[in-house]
Motif scaffolding. Structure first.
Motif, PDB file in Angstrom:
ATOM      1  N   GLY A 269      16.653   4.061  35.801  1.00  0.00           N
ATOM      2  CA  GLY A 269      16.420   2.689  35.364  1.00  0.00           C
ATOM      3  C   GLY A 269      16.236   2.458  33.884  1.00  0.00           C
ATOM      4  O   GLY A 269      15.771   1.378  33.487  1.00  0.00           O
ATOM      5  N   HIS A 270      16.617   3.410  33.028  1.00  0.00           N
ATOM      6  CA  HIS A 270      16.425   3.223  31.590  1.00  0.00           C
ATOM      7  C   HIS A 270      17.154   1.986  31.074  1.00  0.00           C
ATOM      8  O   HIS A 270      16.575   1.165  30.355  1.00  0.00           O
ATOM      9  N   LEU A 291      21.733   7.178  44.168  1.00  0.00           N
ATOM     10  CA  LEU A 291      21.450   7.975  45.356  1.00  0.00           C
ATOM     11  C   LEU A 291      19.945   8.108  45.542  1.00  0.00           C
ATOM     12  O   LEU A 291      19.166   8.058  44.576  1.00  0.00           O
ATOM     13  N   LEU A 292      19.518   8.302  46.780  1.00  0.00           N
ATOM     14  CA  LEU A 292      18.096   8.367  47.091  1.00  0.00           C
ATOM     15  C   LEU A 292      17.399   9.465  46.292  1.00  0.00           C
ATOM     16  O   LEU A 292      16.292   9.264  45.777  1.00  0.00           O
ATOM     17  N   ALA A 293      18.043  10.620  46.147  1.00  0.00           N
ATOM     18  CA  ALA A 293      17.427  11.732  45.423  1.00  0.00           C
ATOM     19  C   ALA A 293      17.124  11.366  43.978  1.00  0.00           C
ATOM     20  O   ALA A 293      16.149  11.848  43.393  1.00  0.00           O
ATOM     21  N   VAL A 294      17.960  10.510  43.415  1.00  0.00           N
ATOM     22  CA  VAL A 294      17.743  10.063  42.031  1.00  0.00           C
ATOM     23  C   VAL A 294      16.629   9.024  41.980  1.00  0.00           C
ATOM     24  O   VAL A 294      15.716   9.100  41.138  1.00  0.00           O
ATOM     25  N   LEU A 295      16.684   8.047  42.862  1.00  0.00           N
ATOM     26  CA  LEU A 295      15.664   6.995  42.874  1.00  0.00           C
ATOM     27  C   LEU A 295      14.266   7.555  43.110  1.00  0.00           C
ATOM     28  O   LEU A 295      13.274   7.014  42.605  1.00  0.00           O
ATOM     29  N   THR A 300       7.759   5.201  37.040  1.00  0.00           N
ATOM     30  CA  THR A 300       7.356   3.819  36.739  1.00  0.00           C
ATOM     31  C   THR A 300       8.610   2.976  36.576  1.00  0.00           C
ATOM     32  O   THR A 300       9.611   3.429  36.032  1.00  0.00           O
ATOM     33  N   LEU A 301       8.543   1.741  37.054  1.00  0.00           N
ATOM     34  CA  LEU A 301       9.668   0.820  36.945  1.00  0.00           C
ATOM     35  C   LEU A 301       9.134  -0.604  37.053  1.00  0.00           C
ATOM     36  O   LEU A 301       8.283  -0.887  37.906  1.00  0.00           O
ATOM     37  N   GLU A 306      14.674  -4.172  41.489  1.00  0.00           N
ATOM     38  CA  GLU A 306      14.732  -3.691  42.867  1.00  0.00           C
ATOM     39  C   GLU A 306      15.467  -2.350  42.927  1.00  0.00           C
ATOM     40  O   GLU A 306      16.513  -2.183  42.299  1.00  0.00           O
ATOM     41  N   ARG A 307      14.939  -1.414  43.693  1.00  0.00           N
ATOM     42  CA  ARG A 307      15.608  -0.125  43.897  1.00  0.00           C
ATOM     43  C   ARG A 307      16.444  -0.199  45.182  1.00  0.00           C
ATOM     44  O   ARG A 307      15.955  -0.632  46.215  1.00  0.00           O
TER      45      ARG A 307
END
Length: 428
Positions: A269-270, A291-295, A300-301, A306-307
């Motif tokens: 999310g940068h 991908l879920l592994a990345v999220l 912090t966001l 929304e993810r």
């Protein structure tokens, strides 16, 4: 005519060998005065905030060096000096030697003292630093005594230093063996991402990303290196780059339920957080997809973002967003794979309303910048993919039912934003 043996082992009697003395004379001594004059002029006009002049001055200095060097010196630089510097820096990064050098009590430190601090052979450290000093990367203050430079200090920043062990251990074998792979495959541009030059060099059938993740710490080093790659580069969302207000906010659906921006493959999310910081009052929803592994790596966001778990090869779940955004995604993939990604997007876009924003390099027809051309070679040897020219972008996006409205470019073309809409009528 000459029957001298060619380096590839084949005799080339049909090729005239140049006079050997050419390799011992300056490459272009006649142009030296012109380069010096330009350097002096640019140096007078430069200022700390003028990045364009700085880049032009740096290129003029490189041209001066190339003109003064003899071909033999340039060859030795390529074959000996630069590979050896890569080796020395990588070893020192792994040792943590630069941190010791920078954090020492005195301005300069002997190689023996540095060696004791990192638990290495003093002769090894002395030889590594001697070459780095000769290359100008550390300062030699006495016999076997060295002080840091700003470059050395920067190597204490993990994102900056990560590139050396990453490339040395995780990428460069495919560069070194590229000529072997090309000879075996008939000198055809690589297109297979699972049996290309990278897989040949590393003896794997995995995609480069899978191989890096399966061989720690290269996956983590890659993520750090990507952070450094983006550091200090122009941001597409700045007013001097792309008119966000005029092109996106004006005319956008003001409903809270309408999606304003989707960051596809947006990592942790940068980019999305930077966008929200610079444009806090944009309407609608902001969606971060990966991908879920990345999220799951997000710590912090901003709560407005929304993810959403999503593989960009699958159907795009968000329909009719004001904008879909991809940063350095398509250059990782072949044209065939890119068409699959883009087809999912074009089917989700609303004609005359939705835009696709592609944040990538666009190689100009002439005078391409060395950062872009270097990355293009790395993409070919590592990913069997490419950095694309304007014509190649037009062909790829056009085949996906999209049309380029404009290409916004800054900083010698190393950052571009390709603004696209569905190709139906004169919508741009």
């Amino acid at each position: 005519m000459s029957d001298e043996q060619h380096p590839n082992g084949n005799s080339r009697p049909d090729i005239q060998t140049p006079d050997p003395s050419i390799a011992s004379r300056p490459c272009d001594l006649a142009s030296v005065g012109t380069h010096v004059e330009k350097i002096n002029k640019l140096a007078t006009a430069s200022s700390p905030d003028d990045n364009n002049t700085r880049l032009e001055l740096a290129e003029a200095a490189r041209r001066l060096v190339r003109a003064l060097e003899t071909p033999r010196e340039t060859m030795i630089k390529h074959c000996w000096a630069q590979p050896s510097a890569m080796t020395a820096i990588t070893t020192c990064v792994d040792l943590g030697l630069f941190e010791v050098m920078v954090n020492g009590d005195s301005h300069s430190t002997t190689s023996a003292e540095l060696a004791r601090a990192v638990g290495a052979d003093s002769a090894l450290v002395a030889r590594l630093l001697r070459h780095l000093s000769a290359m100008g990367y550390v300062e030699e203050t006495g016999a076997d005594e060295y002080a840091p430079t700003n470059f050395t200090r920067s190597l204490c920043i993990p994102a900056i230093s990560a590139g050396y062990p990453l490339l040395s251990g995780g990428f460069l074998a495919s560069n070194i063996k590229f000529h072997e792979y090309m000879k075996k495959t008939g000198y055809v541009v690589p297109s297979s991402m699972l049996s290309g030059p990278y897989q040949y060099a590393y003896g794997t059938d995995k995609h480069v990303f899978e191989h890096l993740q399966a061989n720690p710490p290269y996956g983590d080093l890659f993520n750090l290196h990507m952070a450094a790659y983006r550091q200090g580069r122009a941001s597409w969302m700045d007013p001097q780059f792309f008119p966000v207000q005029e092109k996106l906010i004006d005319g956008a659906n003001q409903s809270k339920e309408a999606v304003f921006l989707v960051d596809i493959g947006g990592s942790i999310g940068h980019d999305m957080e930077e966008f929200l910081t610079k444009h806090p009052s944009v309407p609608g929803r902001l969606v971060l997809q990966d991908l879920l592994a990345v999220l799951q790596q997000i710590t912090t966001l901003d709560e407005r973002i929304e993810r959403m778990e999503h593989d960009f090869f699958d159907e795009q779940p968000v329909k009719g967003s004001r904008a879909y955004y991809m940063h350095s995604i398509l250059h990782d993939w072949s044209d065939e794979q890119c068409l699959k990604i883009l087809s999912q997007l074009s089917e989700s876009m609303e004609p005359g309303y939705s835009k696709l924003l592609v944040n990538e390099n666009v190689i100009p027809p002439r005078h391409a910048y060395w950062e872009t051309t270097a990355l293009d070679i790395l993409m070919m040897t590592g990913f069997s993919s490419r950095e694309r020219t304007k014509r190649e972008w037009e062909d790829l996006l056009g085949a996906s039912g999209l049309r380029i409205c404009n290409i916004w470019t800054v900083d010698n073309g190393v950052e571009s934003l390709i603004e696209c809409e569905l190709d139906t009528k004169d919508l741009c």
